[in-house]
Scaffold this motif. Sequence first.
Motif, PDB file in Angstrom:
ATOM      1  N   GLY A 191      16.450  12.026  24.912  1.00 36.03           N
ATOM      2  CA  GLY A 191      15.926  12.076  26.266  1.00 36.03           C
ATOM      3  C   GLY A 191      16.161  10.815  27.053  1.00 36.03           C
ATOM      4  O   GLY A 191      15.375  10.450  27.925  1.00 36.03           O
ATOM      5  N   ALA A 231       9.290  13.994  18.580  1.00 36.35           N
ATOM      6  CA  ALA A 231       8.491  13.229  19.523  1.00 36.35           C
ATOM      7  C   ALA A 231       7.118  13.885  19.626  1.00 36.35           C
ATOM      8  O   ALA A 231       6.940  15.056  19.281  1.00 36.35           O
ATOM      9  CB  ALA A 231       9.165  13.200  20.897  1.00 36.35           C
ATOM     10  N   THR A 238      12.289   9.650  24.526  1.00 38.99           N
ATOM     11  CA  THR A 238      11.176  10.403  23.967  1.00 38.99           C
ATOM     12  C   THR A 238      10.595   9.744  22.719  1.00 38.99           C
ATOM     13  O   THR A 238       9.448   9.998  22.364  1.00 38.99           O
ATOM     14  CB  THR A 238      11.631  11.833  23.595  1.00 38.99           C
ATOM     15  OG1 THR A 238      12.742  11.746  22.687  1.00 38.99           O
ATOM     16  CG2 THR A 238      12.045  12.602  24.833  1.00 38.99           C
TER      17      THR A 238
END
Length: 378
Positions: A71, A226, A349
């Motif tokens: 991310g 995550a 993340t």
Amino acid sequence: MNVFRSRPALRWLVPSAAAVMVIGGGAAAGTIIASADPGLPPRSAAQLLVDVQNAKVDGLSGTIVQTADLGLPSVPGVTGQGDELTKLIAGSNTARVWYAGEEQARIAIQGVLGQTDVIRNGKDVWIWRSAGNTAEHLTIPADKTGKPGHTPPAGVVPSTPQEAADAALKAIDPTTAVSTTGAAEVAGRDAYELVLAPKDTASLIGQVRLAIDAKEHIPLRVDVYAKDANNPAVRVAFQQISFTKPAAEQFTFNPPPGAKVETQTPEKLKADAEKRAEEAKKQHGALAPKKELTGNKVVGKGWTSVFVAKAPKTDAKGAGQEAQALDGVLKSLPAVKGSWGSGHLLQSTLFTALLTDDGRILVGAVAPEKLYEVAAQK
């Protein structure tokens, strides 16, 4: 309890740098029993750790896939370029592997620019790259017993689900809750799942799941999630595996026609490294650090610990395109400030990094607020 130290020969396969980087906690083996699916007897977390520690595999072959989606925001010059580094943090890597004991191992890594083969056969190590049709031959020095050393030169071979699991389990402490979730199936094989989760909810990591082969007891898959995520941010897993010992011919390398072969020795490797360092110093003196990283420390414990380092001072004047590129990457990150000072923030993340304008680097699997708190503790 360094549960995988006794199996060093299983640490030579696909890249799992991202997984190793984000796993920061230890584990206290719990007593929860795995609710076995039909055909598998129940095993506790402690029993599974003992199983892995005592695992002995004479041979295997298979395909390993490493995937990552951290991310990360788009950073010019770092992400979105389709190169090998980008694939480690936002893409997929595939490798074929063969293993037949401490002194016979082979990996074929399929990359964007071609295939790279690393072959260990006794004291000989070959590295062949299809791009450019080049081959390097290294000889591993014998140990005190007269046998070839068991560890190839540093940086030559990457790692496996075994090593990703090692990173998660090598530090046993109270910061981690350990449980089991029953059985799983990986690469067509039955496996038990061991779950490691940080007790401190301030960690960005939700849990790490290890799928351990029910019969052979080696890790088949490692997933890093995550917090509050349904899909893993990092996965290192066998897609296909066989525990039949590969034929000896798999570890015999004959350079292809027209290949440029270079023979390396420990002395030559050392001399080449020193030469490259000297050339880099001459060519990029303006960018070269005027002093080494200093003031390194770790603040906190376990999954929410923060690594703090003092960045080397550089002089970018006249450094040309490289300095401009570095400056561009830094400026592309969001600017942040507070009572601690000012700087730029990189957030994913699983981890956060803060680069302060006064020359500090703070990294941890925590939210930005935690880094700001640590940055204020000058």
